[in-house]
Design a protein around this motif. Sequence first.
Motif, PDB file in Angstrom:
ATOM      1  N   CYS A 157      -8.956  41.469  23.682  1.00 40.49           N
ATOM      2  CA  CYS A 157      -7.613  41.371  24.260  1.00 40.49           C
ATOM      3  C   CYS A 157      -7.439  40.011  24.937  1.00 40.49           C
ATOM      4  CB  CYS A 157      -7.353  42.501  25.240  1.00 40.49           C
ATOM      5  SG  CYS A 157      -8.084  42.310  26.862  1.00 40.49           S
ATOM      6  N   ASP A 158      -6.196  39.599  25.120  1.00 39.12           N
ATOM      7  CA  ASP A 158      -5.891  38.323  25.752  1.00 39.12           C
ATOM      8  C   ASP A 158      -6.472  38.318  27.166  1.00 39.12           C
ATOM      9  OD1 ASP A 158      -4.318  36.367  27.391  1.00 39.12           O
ATOM     10  OD2 ASP A 158      -3.294  36.050  25.483  1.00 39.12           O
ATOM     11  N   ALA A 159      -7.244  37.279  27.496  1.00 40.18           N
ATOM     12  CA  ALA A 159      -7.910  37.227  28.792  1.00 40.18           C
ATOM     13  C   ALA A 159      -6.925  37.232  29.946  1.00 40.18           C
ATOM     14  CB  ALA A 159      -8.813  35.996  28.868  1.00 40.18           C
ATOM     15  N   ASP A 160      -5.758  36.622  29.770  1.00 41.52           N
ATOM     16  CA  ASP A 160      -4.772  36.615  30.843  1.00 41.52           C
ATOM     17  C   ASP A 160      -4.232  38.012  31.126  1.00 41.52           C
ATOM     18  OD1 ASP A 160      -4.306  33.888  31.910  1.00 41.52           O
ATOM     19  OD2 ASP A 160      -3.939  33.421  29.804  1.00 41.52           O
ATOM     20  N   ASP A 161      -4.264  38.889  30.126  1.00 44.36           N
ATOM     21  CA  ASP A 161      -3.762  40.250  30.289  1.00 44.36           C
ATOM     22  C   ASP A 161      -4.836  41.230  30.759  1.00 44.36           C
ATOM     23  OD1 ASP A 161      -1.306  39.357  29.357  1.00 44.36           O
ATOM     24  OD2 ASP A 161      -1.757  39.894  27.266  1.00 44.36           O
ATOM     25  N   LEU A 162      -6.090  40.814  30.693  1.00 47.76           N
ATOM     26  CA  LEU A 162      -7.201  41.738  30.909  1.00 47.76           C
ATOM     27  C   LEU A 162      -7.172  42.428  32.278  1.00 47.76           C
ATOM     28  CD1 LEU A 162      -9.758  43.058  29.938  1.00 47.76           C
ATOM     29  CD2 LEU A 162     -11.001  40.932  30.367  1.00 47.76           C
ATOM     30  N   PRO A 163      -6.856  41.736  33.390  1.00 44.84           N
ATOM     31  CA  PRO A 163      -6.858  42.448  34.674  1.00 44.84           C
ATOM     32  C   PRO A 163      -5.871  43.608  34.747  1.00 44.84           C
ATOM     33  CG  PRO A 163      -6.960  40.089  35.045  1.00 44.84           C
ATOM     34  CD  PRO A 163      -6.684  40.282  33.581  1.00 44.84           C
ATOM     35  N   GLY A 164      -4.854  43.603  33.901  1.00 48.77           N
ATOM     36  CA  GLY A 164      -3.875  44.688  33.898  1.00 48.77           C
ATOM     37  C   GLY A 164      -4.190  45.804  32.931  1.00 48.77           C
TER      38      GLY A 164
END
Length: 534
Positions: free
Chosen positions: A509-516
Amino acid sequence: MTDPDLVLTGGRIRTLDPGRPSASAIAIAGGAIVAVGPDDEVRRLAGPRTERIDLGGATAVPGLIDSHSHALPSPLAGGGIDLRRARTVDEVRALVAQERERRGPDAWIFGLALDYNVFDGVDVDGALFEEAAGGGPALLRFVDCHTAIATPAALRLAGVDGPRRFDEHAEIVCVEGRPTGELREAAAIDVVQQAAPPATPEEERATAVENLRRFAAAGVTATHVMDGTLETLDLLQALEADAGLPVRLIASYWIKPDTPREAWARFAAQRDAGGRRWRAGIAKFFIDGVIDTGTGWLVEPDAEGDGLAPFWPDPARYREAVAFFAGHGFQCVTHACGDRAVREALDAYRDAPSAAGIRHRIEHIEVLQDADLPRFAAEGVIASMQAQHMMDLAPDRGDNWSRRVGPERCERAFPIRSLMESGATVILGSDWPVADLDPREGLAAARLRRAPGDTGRAPYDDQAIDGLAALEGYTTRPAAAAGHGDRQGRIAPGYWADVTVLAEDPVTCDADDLPGVPVLLTVVDGEVVHRGGV
Protein backbone atom coordinates in the motif's frame (compact mmCIF):
# COMPACT_ATOMS: atom_id res chain seq x y z
CA MET A 1 -5.16 -33.05 17.00
CA THR A 2 -7.68 -31.41 19.32
CA ASP A 3 -9.97 -28.72 17.98
CA PRO A 4 -8.15 -25.45 17.28
CA ASP A 5 -9.02 -22.57 19.57
CA LEU A 6 -9.14 -20.10 16.68
CA VAL A 7 -9.33 -20.34 12.90
CA LEU A 8 -8.80 -17.33 10.64
CA THR A 9 -9.97 -17.72 7.04
CA GLY A 10 -10.54 -15.55 3.99
CA GLY A 11 -7.34 -13.58 4.40
CA ARG A 12 -4.38 -12.55 2.34
CA ILE A 13 -1.68 -13.91 4.61
CA ARG A 14 1.89 -12.69 4.19
CA THR A 15 3.62 -15.37 6.24
CA LEU A 16 7.32 -14.36 5.82
CA ASP A 17 7.90 -18.13 5.80
CA PRO A 18 10.10 -18.99 2.79
CA GLY A 19 8.49 -22.44 2.62
CA ARG A 20 4.99 -21.00 2.17
CA PRO A 21 5.09 -17.23 1.51
CA SER A 22 1.31 -16.83 1.26
CA ALA A 23 -1.90 -18.50 2.36
CA SER A 24 -5.50 -17.64 3.19
CA ALA A 25 -6.11 -19.39 6.53
CA ILE A 26 -4.48 -20.05 9.90
CA ALA A 27 -5.40 -22.49 12.68
CA ILE A 28 -4.28 -21.78 16.25
CA ALA A 29 -4.29 -24.03 19.32
CA GLY A 30 -2.65 -23.70 22.73
CA GLY A 31 -1.01 -20.40 21.85
CA ALA A 32 0.74 -21.80 18.77
CA ILE A 33 0.07 -21.86 15.05
CA VAL A 34 -0.84 -25.42 14.08
CA ALA A 35 -1.77 -25.06 10.41
CA VAL A 36 -1.38 -22.57 7.57
CA GLY A 37 -2.90 -23.09 4.14
CA PRO A 38 -5.97 -22.65 1.94
CA ASP A 39 -9.39 -21.99 3.47
CA ASP A 40 -10.95 -25.38 2.79
CA GLU A 41 -7.98 -27.29 4.21
CA VAL A 42 -7.76 -25.26 7.43
CA ARG A 43 -11.52 -24.89 7.88
CA ARG A 44 -11.85 -28.69 8.12
CA LEU A 45 -9.76 -28.62 11.31
CA ALA A 46 -12.32 -26.49 13.17
CA GLY A 47 -14.49 -28.16 15.77
CA PRO A 48 -17.52 -27.16 17.83
CA ARG A 49 -15.39 -25.14 20.31
CA THR A 50 -13.34 -23.34 17.67
CA GLU A 51 -13.80 -19.61 17.22
CA ARG A 52 -14.01 -18.83 13.50
CA ILE A 53 -13.17 -15.40 12.09
CA ASP A 54 -13.55 -14.53 8.41
CA LEU A 55 -10.94 -11.90 7.53
CA GLY A 56 -12.89 -10.78 4.48
CA GLY A 57 -9.81 -10.32 2.30
CA ALA A 58 -7.79 -8.38 4.89
CA THR A 59 -4.04 -8.89 5.16
CA ALA A 60 -2.56 -10.89 8.04
CA VAL A 61 1.13 -10.54 8.85
CA PRO A 62 3.28 -11.91 11.66
CA GLY A 63 2.61 -10.00 14.86
CA LEU A 64 4.39 -6.64 14.76
CA ILE A 65 7.25 -6.18 17.22
CA ASP A 66 8.32 -2.77 18.51
CA SER A 67 12.03 -3.24 19.19
CA HIS A 68 12.49 -0.19 21.41
CA SER A 69 9.89 1.35 23.71
CA HIS A 70 9.32 2.62 27.23
CA ALA A 71 5.94 0.95 27.53
CA LEU A 72 5.92 0.38 31.29
CA PRO A 73 5.32 3.11 33.88
CA SER A 74 8.37 5.31 34.28
CA PRO A 75 9.00 9.04 34.14
CA LEU A 76 8.93 8.52 30.37
CA ALA A 77 5.67 6.65 30.07
CA GLY A 78 3.86 7.88 33.16
CA GLY A 79 1.62 10.34 31.38
CA GLY A 80 1.35 14.06 30.79
CA ILE A 81 0.13 16.46 28.14
CA ASP A 82 1.29 15.67 24.62
CA LEU A 83 3.29 18.63 23.31
CA ARG A 84 4.30 16.90 20.09
CA ARG A 85 2.38 19.24 17.78
CA ALA A 86 3.21 22.51 19.53
CA ARG A 87 5.43 24.60 17.27
CA THR A 88 5.84 27.84 19.26
CA VAL A 89 6.34 28.88 22.87
CA ASP A 90 2.85 30.37 22.84
CA GLU A 91 1.32 27.08 21.71
CA VAL A 92 3.09 25.28 24.56
CA ARG A 93 1.86 27.92 27.00
CA ALA A 94 -1.72 27.40 25.84
CA LEU A 95 -1.51 23.64 26.45
CA VAL A 96 0.05 24.14 29.88
CA ALA A 97 -2.66 26.65 30.82
CA GLN A 98 -5.39 24.22 29.75
CA GLU A 99 -3.84 21.48 31.86
CA ARG A 100 -3.58 23.80 34.88
CA GLU A 101 -7.27 24.63 34.57
CA ARG A 102 -8.13 20.95 34.33
CA ARG A 103 -5.96 19.78 37.24
CA GLY A 104 -6.37 22.63 39.70
CA PRO A 105 -3.92 25.06 41.28
CA ASP A 106 -1.62 22.74 43.24
CA ALA A 107 -1.14 19.66 41.07
CA TRP A 108 2.09 19.00 39.23
CA ILE A 109 1.83 19.36 35.46
CA PHE A 110 3.84 17.02 33.27
CA GLY A 111 4.41 17.30 29.56
CA LEU A 112 5.96 15.02 26.95
CA ALA A 113 7.46 15.37 23.47
CA LEU A 114 8.39 19.06 23.50
CA ASP A 115 10.11 19.99 20.22
CA TYR A 116 13.57 21.59 20.49
CA ASN A 117 12.72 23.77 17.49
CA VAL A 118 10.08 25.56 19.61
CA PHE A 119 12.99 27.47 21.15
CA ASP A 120 14.62 28.53 17.89
CA GLY A 121 15.96 31.99 18.78
CA VAL A 122 14.54 31.80 22.33
CA ASP A 123 16.52 30.90 25.45
CA VAL A 124 15.24 27.76 27.19
CA ASP A 125 13.93 28.97 30.56
CA GLY A 126 11.21 27.61 32.84
CA ALA A 127 10.05 31.15 33.56
CA LEU A 128 8.55 31.20 30.05
CA PHE A 129 5.80 28.90 31.37
CA GLU A 130 5.43 30.21 34.92
CA GLU A 131 2.31 32.26 34.25
CA ALA A 132 0.70 29.54 32.11
CA ALA A 133 1.28 27.06 34.95
CA GLY A 134 -0.48 29.42 37.36
CA GLY A 135 2.73 29.85 39.32
CA GLY A 136 2.66 26.13 40.14
CA PRO A 137 5.05 23.26 39.41
CA ALA A 138 5.43 21.98 35.87
CA LEU A 139 8.01 19.66 34.31
CA LEU A 140 8.02 19.43 30.52
CA ARG A 141 10.16 16.80 28.83
CA PHE A 142 11.58 17.34 25.37
CA VAL A 143 10.81 14.91 22.58
CA ASP A 144 13.81 12.65 23.28
CA CYS A 145 13.22 12.63 27.06
CA HIS A 146 16.88 13.46 27.64
CA THR A 147 16.14 17.10 28.48
CA ALA A 148 13.37 18.79 30.45
CA ILE A 149 12.35 22.27 31.48
CA ALA A 150 11.05 23.00 34.98
CA THR A 151 9.11 26.03 36.13
CA PRO A 152 10.46 28.12 39.04
CA ALA A 153 7.91 26.54 41.41
CA ALA A 154 9.09 23.04 40.46
CA LEU A 155 12.70 24.05 41.11
CA ARG A 156 11.79 25.49 44.51
CA LEU A 157 9.92 22.35 45.56
CA ALA A 158 12.92 20.25 44.51
CA GLY A 159 15.35 22.49 46.41
CA VAL A 160 17.26 23.37 43.24
CA ASP A 161 19.00 26.71 43.66
CA GLY A 162 22.23 26.20 41.75
CA PRO A 163 24.42 23.74 39.84
CA ARG A 164 25.08 20.20 41.10
CA ARG A 165 27.62 17.50 40.41
CA PHE A 166 26.44 14.15 39.03
CA ASP A 167 28.00 10.72 38.57
CA GLU A 168 26.93 10.76 34.93
CA HIS A 169 27.13 13.42 32.22
CA ALA A 170 24.16 15.49 33.38
CA GLU A 171 23.60 19.17 34.11
CA ILE A 172 21.29 21.59 35.86
CA VAL A 173 21.81 24.48 33.47
CA CYS A 174 22.60 27.73 35.25
CA VAL A 175 23.30 31.24 34.05
CA GLU A 176 25.42 33.24 36.47
CA GLY A 177 24.58 30.67 39.12
CA ARG A 178 20.80 30.84 38.59
CA PRO A 179 19.05 27.67 37.44
CA THR A 180 17.20 28.36 34.20
CA GLY A 181 14.97 25.34 34.57
CA GLU A 182 16.71 23.43 31.77
CA LEU A 183 17.70 19.95 32.96
CA ARG A 184 19.98 17.83 30.81
CA GLU A 185 19.94 14.03 31.14
CA ALA A 186 18.21 11.72 33.59
CA ALA A 187 20.12 12.48 36.80
CA ALA A 188 19.31 16.19 36.58
CA ILE A 189 15.68 15.58 35.57
CA ASP A 190 15.24 13.10 38.42
CA VAL A 191 16.13 15.74 41.01
CA VAL A 192 12.93 17.59 40.08
CA GLN A 193 10.84 14.53 39.21
CA GLN A 194 11.40 13.08 42.68
CA ALA A 195 9.89 16.19 44.29
CA ALA A 196 6.53 15.32 42.75
CA PRO A 197 4.19 12.90 44.55
CA PRO A 198 5.01 9.37 43.36
CA ALA A 199 2.45 7.19 41.66
CA THR A 200 0.85 4.52 43.81
CA PRO A 201 1.27 0.86 42.84
CA GLU A 202 -2.35 0.86 41.71
CA GLU A 203 -1.76 3.89 39.50
CA GLU A 204 1.37 2.30 38.02
CA ARG A 205 -0.53 -0.88 37.27
CA ALA A 206 -3.38 1.02 35.64
CA THR A 207 -0.94 3.05 33.55
CA ALA A 208 0.83 -0.11 32.40
CA VAL A 209 -2.44 -1.74 31.34
CA GLU A 210 -3.53 1.40 29.49
CA ASN A 211 -0.17 1.67 27.70
CA LEU A 212 -0.10 -1.97 26.65
CA ARG A 213 -3.67 -1.89 25.39
CA ARG A 214 -2.72 1.05 23.20
CA PHE A 215 0.13 -1.00 21.74
CA ALA A 216 -2.22 -3.91 21.07
CA ALA A 217 -4.78 -1.63 19.42
CA ALA A 218 -2.06 -0.41 17.06
CA GLY A 219 -1.24 -3.99 16.02
CA VAL A 220 1.82 -4.48 18.23
CA THR A 221 2.10 -7.99 19.65
CA ALA A 222 5.48 -7.62 21.41
CA THR A 223 7.84 -4.88 22.51
CA HIS A 224 11.35 -4.66 23.93
CA VAL A 225 11.18 -2.32 26.94
CA MET A 226 14.31 -0.22 27.34
CA ASP A 227 14.28 0.76 31.01
CA GLY A 228 13.63 -1.23 34.14
CA THR A 229 14.65 -2.25 37.64
CA LEU A 230 14.11 -5.28 39.82
CA GLU A 231 10.78 -3.71 40.80
CA THR A 232 9.74 -4.00 37.14
CA LEU A 233 9.67 -7.77 37.65
CA ASP A 234 7.12 -7.38 40.45
CA LEU A 235 4.94 -5.23 38.19
CA LEU A 236 5.06 -7.74 35.35
CA GLN A 237 4.29 -10.65 37.65
CA ALA A 238 1.29 -8.77 39.05
CA LEU A 239 0.02 -7.80 35.61
CA GLU A 240 0.24 -11.33 34.29
CA ALA A 241 -1.38 -12.76 37.40
CA ASP A 242 -4.25 -10.24 37.32
CA ALA A 243 -5.44 -10.37 33.75
CA GLY A 244 -2.64 -11.51 31.51
CA LEU A 245 -0.51 -9.27 29.35
CA PRO A 246 -2.02 -8.04 26.06
CA VAL A 247 1.48 -7.71 24.57
CA ARG A 248 4.64 -9.81 24.96
CA LEU A 249 7.47 -7.99 26.71
CA ILE A 250 11.21 -8.25 27.09
CA ALA A 251 12.23 -6.09 30.05
CA SER A 252 15.70 -4.64 30.49
CA TYR A 253 17.67 -3.62 33.55
CA TRP A 254 19.02 -0.07 33.28
CA ILE A 255 22.68 -0.04 34.36
CA LYS A 256 23.84 3.50 35.22
CA PRO A 257 27.30 4.92 35.93
CA ASP A 258 26.49 5.05 39.65
CA THR A 259 24.97 1.55 39.81
CA PRO A 260 27.22 -0.24 42.38
CA ARG A 261 28.81 -3.58 41.60
CA GLU A 262 26.75 -5.32 44.25
CA ALA A 263 23.65 -4.24 42.32
CA TRP A 264 25.17 -5.78 39.18
CA ALA A 265 25.19 -9.10 41.02
CA ARG A 266 21.54 -8.71 42.05
CA PHE A 267 20.56 -8.07 38.43
CA ALA A 268 22.62 -11.04 37.26
CA ALA A 269 20.76 -13.32 39.68
CA GLN A 270 17.50 -12.33 37.93
CA ARG A 271 18.69 -12.78 34.35
CA ASP A 272 16.22 -15.58 33.65
CA ALA A 273 13.18 -14.05 35.37
CA GLY A 274 10.06 -14.37 33.25
CA GLY A 275 6.51 -15.55 32.74
CA ARG A 276 4.45 -16.84 29.84
CA ARG A 277 4.49 -13.56 27.91
CA TRP A 278 7.51 -11.75 29.37
CA ARG A 279 11.12 -12.24 30.27
CA ALA A 280 14.21 -10.37 31.41
CA GLY A 281 17.77 -10.94 30.13
CA ILE A 282 18.76 -7.50 28.76
CA ALA A 283 21.26 -5.08 30.32
CA LYS A 284 20.68 -1.53 29.06
CA PHE A 285 23.36 1.18 29.01
CA PHE A 286 23.66 4.78 27.86
CA ILE A 287 27.08 5.78 26.50
CA ASP A 288 25.94 9.22 25.36
CA GLY A 289 22.96 11.57 25.40
CA VAL A 290 21.38 13.28 22.40
CA ILE A 291 22.54 15.41 19.50
CA ASP A 292 20.01 18.19 20.09
CA THR A 293 21.57 19.37 23.36
CA GLY A 294 25.21 18.58 22.61
CA THR A 295 25.29 15.50 24.86
CA GLY A 296 25.63 13.05 21.96
CA TRP A 297 29.25 11.79 21.89
CA LEU A 298 30.90 12.70 18.59
CA VAL A 299 34.26 12.08 16.95
CA GLU A 300 34.40 15.79 16.05
CA PRO A 301 32.55 18.54 17.95
CA ASP A 302 29.19 19.74 16.75
CA ALA A 303 28.50 23.20 15.32
CA GLU A 304 28.35 24.69 18.83
CA GLY A 305 31.55 23.05 20.04
CA ASP A 306 29.74 20.36 22.04
CA GLY A 307 29.63 16.59 21.77
CA LEU A 308 33.01 15.55 23.14
CA ALA A 309 31.92 14.10 26.51
CA PRO A 310 30.60 10.57 27.16
CA PHE A 311 27.59 9.83 29.37
CA TRP A 312 29.79 7.66 31.61
CA PRO A 313 32.51 10.02 32.92
CA ASP A 314 34.79 6.96 33.07
CA PRO A 315 34.25 4.96 29.86
CA ALA A 316 36.45 2.20 31.28
CA ARG A 317 33.73 1.50 33.84
CA TYR A 318 31.19 1.21 31.02
CA ARG A 319 33.41 -1.37 29.33
CA GLU A 320 33.78 -3.19 32.66
CA ALA A 321 30.00 -3.28 33.10
CA VAL A 322 29.46 -4.57 29.55
CA ALA A 323 32.04 -7.30 30.16
CA PHE A 324 30.33 -8.29 33.42
CA PHE A 325 26.84 -8.58 31.97
CA ALA A 326 27.98 -10.18 28.72
CA GLY A 327 29.94 -12.70 30.79
CA HIS A 328 26.79 -13.49 32.76
CA GLY A 329 24.79 -14.30 29.63
CA PHE A 330 22.94 -11.02 29.14
CA GLN A 331 22.22 -9.37 25.83
CA CYS A 332 23.83 -5.93 26.16
CA VAL A 333 21.97 -2.97 24.69
CA THR A 334 23.61 0.46 24.42
CA HIS A 335 22.04 3.83 23.63
CA ALA A 336 24.50 5.51 21.25
CA CYS A 337 23.43 8.44 19.05
CA GLY A 338 26.80 9.97 18.14
CA ASP A 339 29.49 8.40 16.00
CA ARG A 340 32.05 8.29 18.83
CA ALA A 341 29.49 6.63 21.10
CA VAL A 342 28.73 3.99 18.46
CA ARG A 343 32.44 3.26 18.06
CA GLU A 344 32.96 2.92 21.81
CA ALA A 345 30.01 0.54 22.09
CA LEU A 346 31.31 -1.58 19.22
CA ASP A 347 34.73 -1.71 20.87
CA ALA A 348 33.23 -2.72 24.23
CA TYR A 349 31.23 -5.53 22.63
CA ARG A 350 34.24 -6.73 20.64
CA ASP A 351 36.32 -7.04 23.80
CA ALA A 352 33.61 -8.54 26.04
CA PRO A 353 33.11 -12.26 26.66
CA SER A 354 30.60 -13.82 24.30
CA ALA A 355 27.81 -16.28 25.06
CA ALA A 356 26.50 -18.67 22.42
CA GLY A 357 23.48 -17.36 20.54
CA ILE A 358 23.53 -13.87 22.08
CA ARG A 359 24.14 -10.83 19.89
CA HIS A 360 24.46 -7.41 21.44
CA ARG A 361 22.62 -4.30 20.21
CA ILE A 362 23.24 -0.61 19.65
CA GLU A 363 20.24 1.73 19.77
CA HIS A 364 19.63 4.81 17.59
CA ILE A 365 22.91 5.15 15.60
CA GLU A 366 21.98 8.61 14.39
CA VAL A 367 25.49 9.36 13.13
CA LEU A 368 28.01 6.72 12.06
CA GLN A 369 31.57 6.88 10.75
CA ASP A 370 32.06 5.14 7.39
CA ALA A 371 34.79 2.92 8.84
CA ASP A 372 32.45 1.60 11.54
CA LEU A 373 29.52 0.74 9.27
CA PRO A 374 30.81 -2.69 8.16
CA ARG A 375 31.62 -3.67 11.74
CA PHE A 376 27.96 -4.37 12.57
CA ALA A 377 27.73 -7.28 10.14
CA ALA A 378 31.31 -8.44 10.68
CA GLU A 379 31.04 -8.44 14.47
CA GLY A 380 27.43 -9.61 14.68
CA VAL A 381 26.10 -6.47 16.38
CA ILE A 382 22.40 -5.62 15.88
CA ALA A 383 21.47 -2.11 14.74
CA SER A 384 18.26 -0.95 16.42
CA MET A 385 16.86 2.07 14.56
CA GLN A 386 13.89 4.41 14.90
CA ALA A 387 12.90 5.86 11.53
CA GLN A 388 10.25 8.11 13.10
CA HIS A 389 12.97 10.18 14.76
CA MET A 390 13.71 11.61 11.32
CA MET A 391 10.22 12.90 10.65
CA ASP A 392 10.93 16.41 11.93
CA LEU A 393 14.30 16.78 10.20
CA ALA A 394 14.22 19.41 7.47
CA PRO A 395 15.49 18.57 3.96
CA ASP A 396 17.23 21.98 3.92
CA ARG A 397 19.08 20.93 7.11
CA GLY A 398 17.62 23.92 8.95
CA ASP A 399 16.32 22.06 12.02
CA ASN A 400 18.19 21.99 15.34
CA TRP A 401 19.52 18.41 14.97
CA SER A 402 20.85 18.98 11.44
CA ARG A 403 22.41 22.32 12.32
CA ARG A 404 24.18 20.69 15.25
CA VAL A 405 25.77 17.84 13.30
CA GLY A 406 26.58 19.92 10.20
CA PRO A 407 26.19 19.18 6.49
CA GLU A 408 28.87 16.49 6.19
CA ARG A 409 27.49 14.32 8.98
CA CYS A 410 23.94 14.89 7.71
CA GLU A 411 24.92 12.74 4.73
CA ARG A 412 25.46 9.85 7.17
CA ALA A 413 22.28 10.38 9.19
CA PHE A 414 20.26 7.38 10.42
CA PRO A 415 21.90 5.00 7.88
CA ILE A 416 19.18 2.32 7.90
CA ARG A 417 19.54 1.21 4.28
CA SER A 418 23.34 1.31 4.28
CA LEU A 419 23.44 -0.92 7.34
CA MET A 420 20.96 -3.34 5.79
CA GLU A 421 22.94 -3.45 2.54
CA SER A 422 26.13 -4.14 4.50
CA GLY A 423 24.55 -7.34 5.83
CA ALA A 424 23.79 -6.04 9.31
CA THR A 425 20.64 -7.07 11.15
CA VAL A 426 18.53 -3.90 11.42
CA ILE A 427 15.49 -3.88 13.69
CA LEU A 428 12.91 -1.09 13.92
CA GLY A 429 10.98 0.48 16.77
CA SER A 430 9.33 3.64 18.00
CA ASP A 431 11.13 4.65 21.22
CA TRP A 432 7.65 5.56 22.49
CA PRO A 433 6.83 8.04 23.95
CA VAL A 434 9.62 9.82 22.07
CA ALA A 435 7.69 8.95 18.89
CA ASP A 436 4.19 7.64 18.40
CA LEU A 437 3.93 3.95 19.26
CA ASP A 438 1.99 3.17 16.06
CA PRO A 439 4.02 0.74 13.92
CA ARG A 440 2.11 1.82 10.82
CA GLU A 441 3.77 5.22 11.14
CA GLY A 442 7.14 3.55 11.75
CA LEU A 443 6.76 1.34 8.69
CA ALA A 444 5.86 4.37 6.59
CA ALA A 445 8.68 6.55 7.94
CA ALA A 446 11.26 3.89 7.08
CA ARG A 447 10.03 3.93 3.48
CA LEU A 448 9.70 7.71 3.19
CA ARG A 449 12.44 9.28 5.38
CA ARG A 450 9.88 11.97 6.20
CA ALA A 451 6.53 12.20 7.93
CA PRO A 452 3.82 10.22 6.11
CA GLY A 453 1.15 12.46 4.64
CA ASP A 454 3.54 15.38 4.28
CA THR A 455 3.58 14.91 0.52
CA GLY A 456 4.85 18.41 -0.17
CA ARG A 457 8.08 17.69 1.63
CA ALA A 458 11.06 15.97 0.04
CA PRO A 459 12.72 13.09 1.88
CA TYR A 460 15.71 13.98 4.01
CA ASP A 461 18.06 11.75 1.97
CA ASP A 462 18.15 8.56 -0.11
CA GLN A 463 18.33 6.01 2.72
CA ALA A 464 14.73 4.81 2.32
CA ILE A 465 13.98 1.07 2.36
CA ASP A 466 11.19 -0.84 0.63
CA GLY A 467 7.98 -2.14 2.17
CA LEU A 468 9.14 -5.72 2.63
CA ALA A 469 12.38 -4.68 4.34
CA ALA A 470 10.40 -2.41 6.66
CA LEU A 471 7.99 -5.22 7.56
CA GLU A 472 10.90 -7.58 8.26
CA GLY A 473 12.32 -4.87 10.53
CA TYR A 474 9.17 -5.18 12.63
CA THR A 475 8.84 -8.98 12.51
CA THR A 476 11.48 -11.54 11.57
CA ARG A 477 14.53 -9.45 12.43
CA PRO A 478 13.55 -8.38 15.96
CA ALA A 479 12.43 -11.93 16.65
CA ALA A 480 15.87 -13.18 15.66
CA ALA A 481 17.55 -10.37 17.60
CA ALA A 482 15.75 -11.55 20.74
CA GLY A 483 16.79 -15.17 20.16
CA HIS A 484 13.24 -16.12 19.20
CA GLY A 485 13.75 -16.55 15.45
CA ASP A 486 12.59 -20.17 15.54
CA ARG A 487 9.23 -19.34 17.15
CA GLN A 488 8.37 -15.70 16.49
CA GLY A 489 8.21 -13.39 13.48
CA ARG A 490 6.66 -15.77 10.93
CA ILE A 491 3.26 -17.33 10.37
CA ALA A 492 4.17 -21.01 10.25
CA PRO A 493 3.27 -24.20 12.16
CA GLY A 494 5.03 -24.35 15.51
CA TYR A 495 5.46 -20.57 15.81
CA TRP A 496 3.85 -18.46 18.50
CA ALA A 497 0.31 -17.48 17.56
CA ASP A 498 0.99 -13.75 17.23
CA VAL A 499 -0.80 -12.19 14.25
CA THR A 500 -1.61 -8.65 13.13
CA VAL A 501 -4.47 -8.14 10.66
CA LEU A 502 -4.63 -4.93 8.61
CA ALA A 503 -7.20 -3.76 6.11
CA GLU A 504 -4.46 -3.43 3.47
CA ASP A 505 -1.08 -5.03 2.80
CA PRO A 506 1.55 -2.90 4.59
CA VAL A 507 4.16 -3.91 2.01
CA THR A 508 2.34 -2.77 -1.13
CA CYS A 509 0.00 0.00 0.00
CA ASP A 510 1.04 3.63 -0.48
CA ALA A 511 3.36 4.55 2.40
CA ASP A 512 1.69 7.94 2.86
CA ASP A 513 -1.64 6.16 3.43
CA LEU A 514 -0.27 3.45 5.71
CA PRO A 515 -0.86 5.17 9.09
CA GLY A 516 -4.58 5.35 8.26
CA VAL A 517 -4.94 1.65 7.37
CA PRO A 518 -7.23 0.12 10.04
CA VAL A 519 -5.91 -2.51 12.43
CA LEU A 520 -8.68 -5.09 12.31
CA LEU A 521 -7.36 -7.75 14.66
CA THR A 522 -4.42 -8.31 17.01
CA VAL A 523 -3.78 -11.84 18.25
CA VAL A 524 -1.18 -12.58 20.96
CA ASP A 525 -0.45 -16.09 22.17
CA GLY A 526 -3.63 -17.23 20.42
CA GLU A 527 -5.78 -14.68 22.28
CA VAL A 528 -7.62 -11.92 20.45
CA VAL A 529 -6.41 -8.84 22.33
CA HIS A 530 -7.87 -6.24 19.96
CA ARG A 531 -10.83 -6.31 17.58
CA GLY A 532 -11.13 -3.42 15.19
CA GLY A 533 -13.66 -4.55 12.64
CA VAL A 534 -13.67 -8.29 11.83
